[in-house]
Design a protein around this motif. Structure first.
Motif, PDB file in Angstrom:
ATOM      1  N   LEU A 137       0.923  -1.155   0.018  1.00 29.60           N
ATOM      2  CA  LEU A 137       0.189   0.154  -0.074  1.00 29.60           C
ATOM      3  C   LEU A 137       0.824   1.108  -0.059  1.00 29.60           C
ATOM      4  O   LEU A 137       0.328   2.437  -0.182  1.00 29.60           O
ATOM      5  N   GLY A 138       2.075   1.076   0.074  1.00 36.14           N
ATOM      6  CA  GLY A 138       3.003   2.153   0.018  1.00 36.14           C
ATOM      7  C   GLY A 138       2.832   3.171   1.204  1.00 36.14           C
ATOM      8  O   GLY A 138       3.166   4.373   1.240  1.00 36.14           O
ATOM      9  N   ILE A 139       2.713   2.669   2.670  1.00 38.99           N
ATOM     10  CA  ILE A 139       2.687   3.228   3.734  1.00 38.99           C
ATOM     11  C   ILE A 139       3.536   3.102   4.792  1.00 38.99           C
ATOM     12  O   ILE A 139       3.760   3.418   5.825  1.00 38.99           O
ATOM     13  N   THR A 140       4.586   2.276   4.292  1.00 40.71           N
ATOM     14  CA  THR A 140       5.781   1.778   5.452  1.00 40.71           C
ATOM     15  C   THR A 140       6.428   3.152   6.058  1.00 40.71           C
ATOM     16  O   THR A 140       6.678   3.168   7.110  1.00 40.71           O
ATOM     17  N   GLY A 141       6.584   4.257   5.212  1.00 43.97           N
ATOM     18  CA  GLY A 141       7.506   5.334   5.709  1.00 43.97           C
ATOM     19  C   GLY A 141       6.321   6.164   6.602  1.00 43.97           C
ATOM     20  O   GLY A 141       7.013   7.203   7.358  1.00 43.97           O
ATOM     21  N   ILE A 142       5.198   5.867   6.907  1.00 37.12           N
ATOM     22  CA  ILE A 142       4.474   6.746   7.525  1.00 37.12           C
ATOM     23  C   ILE A 142       3.706   6.009   8.797  1.00 37.12           C
ATOM     24  O   ILE A 142       2.728   6.609   9.558  1.00 37.12           O
ATOM     25  N   LEU A 143       4.117   4.668   9.015  1.00 42.81           N
ATOM     26  CA  LEU A 143       3.533   3.979  10.257  1.00 42.81           C
ATOM     27  C   LEU A 143       3.804   4.572  11.552  1.00 42.81           C
ATOM     28  O   LEU A 143       2.683   4.283  12.272  1.00 42.81           O
ATOM     29  N   ARG A 144       4.764   5.134  11.746  1.00 43.15           N
ATOM     30  CA  ARG A 144       5.194   5.869  13.055  1.00 43.15           C
ATOM     31  C   ARG A 144       4.153   7.076  13.202  1.00 43.15           C
ATOM     32  O   ARG A 144       4.527   7.812  14.291  1.00 43.15           O
ATOM     33  N   LYS A 145       3.626   7.756  12.221  1.00 41.63           N
ATOM     34  CA  LYS A 145       2.960   9.108  12.071  1.00 41.63           C
ATOM     35  C   LYS A 145       1.598   8.878  12.891  1.00 41.63           C
ATOM     36  O   LYS A 145       1.164   7.865  12.513  1.00 41.63           O
ATOM     37  N   TYR A 146       1.108  10.066  13.022  1.00 47.34           N
ATOM     38  CA  TYR A 146      -0.313  10.034  13.372  1.00 47.34           C
ATOM     39  C   TYR A 146      -1.295  10.599  12.439  1.00 47.34           C
ATOM     40  O   TYR A 146      -0.922  11.233  11.531  1.00 47.34           O
ATOM     41  N   PRO A 147      -2.501  10.091  12.553  1.00 46.56           N
ATOM     42  CA  PRO A 147      -3.776  10.510  11.362  1.00 46.56           C
ATOM     43  C   PRO A 147      -3.404  11.949  11.087  1.00 46.56           C
ATOM     44  O   PRO A 147      -3.524  12.220   9.863  1.00 46.56           O
ATOM     45  N   TYR A 148      -3.159  12.757  11.982  1.00 46.31           N
ATOM     46  CA  TYR A 148      -3.412  14.061  11.762  1.00 46.31           C
ATOM     47  C   TYR A 148      -2.314  14.928  11.179  1.00 46.31           C
ATOM     48  O   TYR A 148      -2.185  15.834  10.627  1.00 46.31           O
ATOM     49  N   GLU A 149      -1.108  13.775  10.764  1.00 51.61           N
ATOM     50  CA  GLU A 149       0.074  14.274  10.318  1.00 51.61           C
ATOM     51  C   GLU A 149       0.196  13.680   8.993  1.00 51.61           C
ATOM     52  O   GLU A 149       1.180  14.142   8.043  1.00 51.61           O
ATOM     53  N   VAL A 150      -0.618  12.995   8.314  1.00 51.97           N
ATOM     54  CA  VAL A 150      -0.706  12.417   6.841  1.00 51.97           C
ATOM     55  C   VAL A 150      -2.038  12.929   6.131  1.00 51.97           C
ATOM     56  O   VAL A 150      -2.589  13.705   6.583  1.00 51.97           O
ATOM     57  N   SER A 151      -1.800  12.827   4.694  1.00 53.21           N
ATOM     58  CA  SER A 151      -2.874  13.233   3.930  1.00 53.21           C
ATOM     59  C   SER A 151      -4.149  12.276   4.040  1.00 53.21           C
ATOM     60  O   SER A 151      -4.149  11.133   4.758  1.00 53.21           O
ATOM     61  N   GLY A 152      -5.344  12.846   3.429  1.00 53.34           N
ATOM     62  CA  GLY A 152      -6.344  11.971   3.332  1.00 53.34           C
ATOM     63  C   GLY A 152      -6.154  10.603   2.404  1.00 53.34           C
ATOM     64  O   GLY A 152      -6.698   9.726   2.992  1.00 53.34           O
ATOM     65  N   GLY A 153      -5.552  10.845   1.481  1.00 53.75           N
ATOM     66  CA  GLY A 153      -5.125   9.424   0.704  1.00 53.75           C
ATOM     67  C   GLY A 153      -4.231   8.378   1.425  1.00 53.75           C
ATOM     68  O   GLY A 153      -4.538   7.321   1.438  1.00 53.75           O
ATOM     69  N   GLN A 154      -3.321   9.040   2.499  1.00 53.10           N
ATOM     70  CA  GLN A 154      -2.521   8.044   3.232  1.00 53.10           C
ATOM     71  C   GLN A 154      -3.608   7.593   4.458  1.00 53.10           C
ATOM     72  O   GLN A 154      -3.275   6.391   4.645  1.00 53.10           O
ATOM     73  N   LYS A 155      -4.262   8.544   4.840  1.00 58.26           N
ATOM     74  CA  LYS A 155      -5.322   7.823   5.862  1.00 58.26           C
ATOM     75  C   LYS A 155      -6.309   6.760   4.900  1.00 58.26           C
ATOM     76  O   LYS A 155      -6.476   5.938   6.097  1.00 58.26           O
ATOM     77  N   GLN A 156      -6.857   6.919   4.169  1.00 57.03           N
ATOM     78  CA  GLN A 156      -7.617   5.848   3.303  1.00 57.03           C
ATOM     79  C   GLN A 156      -6.594   4.625   3.208  1.00 57.03           C
ATOM     80  O   GLN A 156      -7.352   3.497   3.387  1.00 57.03           O
ATOM     81  N   ARG A 157      -5.301   4.869   2.750  1.00 54.41           N
ATOM     82  CA  ARG A 157      -4.674   3.603   2.545  1.00 54.41           C
ATOM     83  C   ARG A 157      -4.308   2.864   3.820  1.00 54.41           C
ATOM     84  O   ARG A 157      -4.406   1.659   4.114  1.00 54.41           O
ATOM     85  N   ALA A 158      -4.143   3.749   5.149  1.00 58.40           N
ATOM     86  CA  ALA A 158      -4.060   3.097   6.449  1.00 58.40           C
ATOM     87  C   ALA A 158      -5.521   2.127   6.700  1.00 58.40           C
ATOM     88  O   ALA A 158      -5.314   1.230   7.124  1.00 58.40           O
TER      89      ALA A 158
END
Length: 254
Positions: free
Chosen positions: A133-154
């Motif tokens: 899903l291409g989200i390995t780099g954001i796993l330690r971030k919080y939902p408010y720190e990422v984009s809507g598309g990244q949230k939906q991938r999570a």
């Protein structure tokens, strides 16, 4: 092989004090084959949200049967419904339903934590999904720190990590911009090609045009359905648009 069977489903809501009855679903019957990608469309008030709630074991029908892998959802004991839902169904919502106080990783792990899985098992499941899903780099971030598309991938990762029999998606592109929508729809198609069964409720013709079959709900009944066949996304888009026009102008059931 059918993994979801919906037979003669009917849902009647009684207003407070029993004054009026509203028939949300009249006589809905259809099946979903293992590995299918099915979209459900219909105008507001057509009954599709009620149908989704029953398929998700969040509500029970007035009559009729919904079976997942041969198990009647209405017969599951109240105490076992949450575990059944967690073990068999994956959910992707329009508003993501991520917890802001949890990291992306912990949000994805949550259903496994509730199921009592051990940390090493959770990590083994997450690594390939996060990569896909291409989200390995954001796993330690919080939902408010990422984009809507990244949230939906999570949210998709959270749905996939339980290895569900069926993914139920409720307007999954509704809160996304056009670029994120395209990415998510491509992702859904890839997940489906890998064998995951998906049932998606949507108002979006574009989203539905990526499915293998489209069911149209009108006045609480399955009014019509389209199969992809050899149609491209663009050709299916046009057929869906024509069918929605027919629905809106009172055309006959086909």
């Amino acid at each position: 092989m059918s993994i979801l069977e919906v037979n003669s489903l009917k849902k009647i809501y009684t207003t407070r004090f029993g004054g009026n009855k509203v028939e949300a679903l009249k006589n809905v019957s259809f099946s979903v084959e293992e590995g299918e990608y099915v979209a459900i469309m219909g105008e507001s008030g057509s009954g599709k949200t009620t149908l989704l709630n029953i398929l998700a074991a969040l509500d029970k029908p007035t009559s009729g049967v919904v079976s997942l892998d041969g198990q009647n959802l209405s017969k599951i004991k109240e105490s076992a419904v949450s575990a059944f839902r967690r073990d068999n169904l994956g959910f992707v919502f329009q508003d993501f339903n991520l917890l802001d106080t949890f990291s992306i990783e912990d949000n994805i792990y949550l259903p496994l934590v509730l199921a009592g899985k051990n940390p090493s098992q959770m990590e083994r499941r997450l690594v390939p999904i996060a990569g896909q899903l291409g989200i390995t780099g954001i796993l330690r971030k919080y939902p408010y720190e990422v984009s809507g598309g990244q949230k939906q991938r999570a949210a998709v990762a959270r749905a996939l990590i339980t290895e569900p029999r069926l993914i139920l998606a409720d307007e999954p592109t509704g809160a996304l911009d056009s670029k994120s929508t395209d990415e998510l729809l491509s992702l859904f198609s890839e997940i489906n090609r890998n064998g995951q069964t998906i049932l998606m409720v949507t108002h979006s013709v574009k989203a539905a045009s990526h499915a293998g079959r489209v069911l149209f709900i009108k006045d609480g009944e399955v009014f019509h359905q389209l199969y992809r066949g050899n149609n491209t996304n663009q050709q299916l888009y046009q057929k869906i648009s024509d069918t929605l026009t027919m629905l809106a102008t009172g055309g006959d059931r086909r």
